[in-house]
Scaffold this active site. Structure first.
Site, PDB file in Angstrom:
ATOM      1  N   ASN A 161       0.995  -1.121   0.090  1.00  0.00           N
ATOM      2  CA  ASN A 161      -0.085  -0.060  -0.115  1.00  0.00           C
ATOM      3  C   ASN A 161       0.963   1.411  -0.087  1.00  0.00           C
ATOM      4  O   ASN A 161       1.207   1.894   0.884  1.00  0.00           O
ATOM      5  CB  ASN A 161      -1.051  -0.062   1.168  1.00  0.00           C
ATOM      6  CG  ASN A 161      -2.008  -1.210   1.061  1.00  0.00           C
ATOM      7  OD1 ASN A 161      -3.016  -0.917   0.280  1.00  0.00           O
ATOM      8  ND2 ASN A 161      -1.921  -2.301   1.670  1.00  0.00           N
ATOM      9  N   GLU A 162       1.217   1.493  -1.159  1.00  0.00           N
ATOM     10  CA  GLU A 162       2.115   2.863  -1.367  1.00  0.00           C
ATOM     11  C   GLU A 162       1.346   4.169  -1.084  1.00  0.00           C
ATOM     12  O   GLU A 162       0.324   4.070  -0.649  1.00  0.00           O
ATOM     13  CB  GLU A 162       2.422   2.922  -2.941  1.00  0.00           C
ATOM     14  CG  GLU A 162       3.216   1.444  -3.236  1.00  0.00           C
ATOM     15  CD  GLU A 162       4.632   1.403  -2.737  1.00  0.00           C
ATOM     16  OE1 GLU A 162       5.083   1.956  -1.683  1.00  0.00           O
ATOM     17  OE2 GLU A 162       5.641   0.912  -3.536  1.00  0.00           O
TER      18      GLU A 162
END
Ligand code: GLP
Length: 356
Positions: A161-162
């Site tokens: 989850n950038e």
């Protein structure tokens, strides 16, 4: 063996346990998994684990394998869901998380193959959405994740989850951040070989887990850990959303905790004992922060930077600055190789030339 020293860091927005080293953190998490799996096995019920890849959980997997081999921890009722997988990447690729998980953990315990779930890196673009919906459905059908294991990427990501991943994100395809790809480059023998995309469980999928253990070891994690546990939750650092989880713990070794306020500026989070080392740490930090020489620091500099207690105990500022200056000065070795006490005349060391 006496229990290893450990304590929760003060002034964090999520419980953060400082452990003497990564081995102690691995043992801590393994013990929690061990307790739950044995209790569930005894009740004839499954245990659902959310698993992570990367170098961080390797020691945990080794400890779980040891518990299986030496203490008969039975994984036959354990169901697992992995956080993520690179896309596109065949399962048998040496870099796939599928292969990594089997080689590092699954092949060494008695887990049933049908109980293992890992996002599929071989999907065609038009298959991805359905797969992700189905992945979430399978997690729910298994009863939800009991314990979620996490590492943290240097961008502050959990799973993949950038930065920019919303709090309500679910399992989906994501484009990897350039920092993440750079970090993975060594494993892939070059950044150009790292896939650009991945499938990852979302922030909300992770937040649904009943308990979350995020482990972070090493100084390269210090900055992202500090942001995640000290700054308000934000999409810029997806690990920061764990502050809103009712049962999440960060497990840190001293290097990963080094940038937290409690370690770097402990005088800001509570009373401290002003030992000579602590005085030196505070005064050198103050001098760098206000960009003044040690002997130029004044009382206001101390007052304005949470160092009033130090000023009161050891002040005035000029005296403290001077003492630290002299202390530092004494550490300078003008002749690192030692002083030559008796210089020999230069000709005495000349070698006699021989002609051949
Ligand atoms: C990857 C994984 C993450 C992991 C991170 C950190 O991005 N998708 O789940 O936490 O790497 O890896 P490492 O533990 O090797 O530092």
């Amino acid at each position: 063996m006496p229990p290893a020293p450990q304590h929760f860091l003060p002034h964090t927005r999520v419980p953060s346990l400082l452990l003497p080293n990564s081995a102690a953190a691995n043992r801590f998490v393994a013990r929690e998994i061990d307790k739950l799996v044995r209790a569930r096995n005894a009740a004839g019920k499954p245990t659902v684990l959310g698993l992570a890849t990367g170098s961080t959980p390797v020691g945990l997997y080794r400890e779980l394998i040891r518990l299986h081999e030496d203490e008969k921890l039975d994984f036959s009722k354990v169901i697992t869901f992995n956080l993520d997988e690179y896309l596109p990447l065949p399962k048998e690729d040496p870099h796939s998380y599928f292969r990594w998980m089997h080689e590092t953990f699954f092949n060494h315990v008695n887990i049933k193959w049908e109980n293992i779930h890992i996002p599929d890196g071989t999907l065609k673009p038009d298959e991805i959405e359905d797969f992700c919906i189905e992945y979430e459905r399978k997690i729910r059908a298994a009863g939800g994740i009991d314990i979620q294991i996490l590492g943290i990427g240097r961008t502050g990501h959990i799973g993949f989850n950038e930065p920019g991943s919303p709090k309500n994100s679910r399992t989906r395809m994501i484009t990897l951040d350039s920092i993440t790809r750079r970090d993975a480059a060594a494993g892939f023998f070059g950044e150009e070989n790292v896939p650009n995309q991945a499938i990852t469980m979302g922030v909300a999928s992770i937040m649904d887990a009943r308990r979350v253990f995020l482990m972070a070891f090493g100084e390269h994690k210090a900055h992202c850990v500090t942001k995640a546990i000290e700054l308000p939750p934000s999409e810029a650092v997806s690990a920061s959303f764990l502050q809103e989880h009712p049962d999440a713990i960060f497990l840190l070794d001293p290097a990963a905790a080094a940038e937290t306020t409690a370690i770097k500026r402990p005088w800001e989070v509570g009373p401290v004992e002003w030992t000579p080392e602590r005085v030196r740490q505070a005064v050198v930090w103050l001098s760098l922060t206000v960009r003044k020489g040690l002997q130029k620091l004044n009382d206001d500099d101390f007052r304005e930077h949470h160092l009033y207690e130090l000023l009161r105990e050891k002040g005035p500022a000029e005296k403290i600055g001077e003492e630290v200056f002299l202390d530092r000065l004494a550490t300078i070795q003008p002749y690192p190789a030692g002083r030559l006490l008796c210089r020999k005349p230069f000709w005495s060391s000349r070698r006699t030339r021989t002609t051949t």
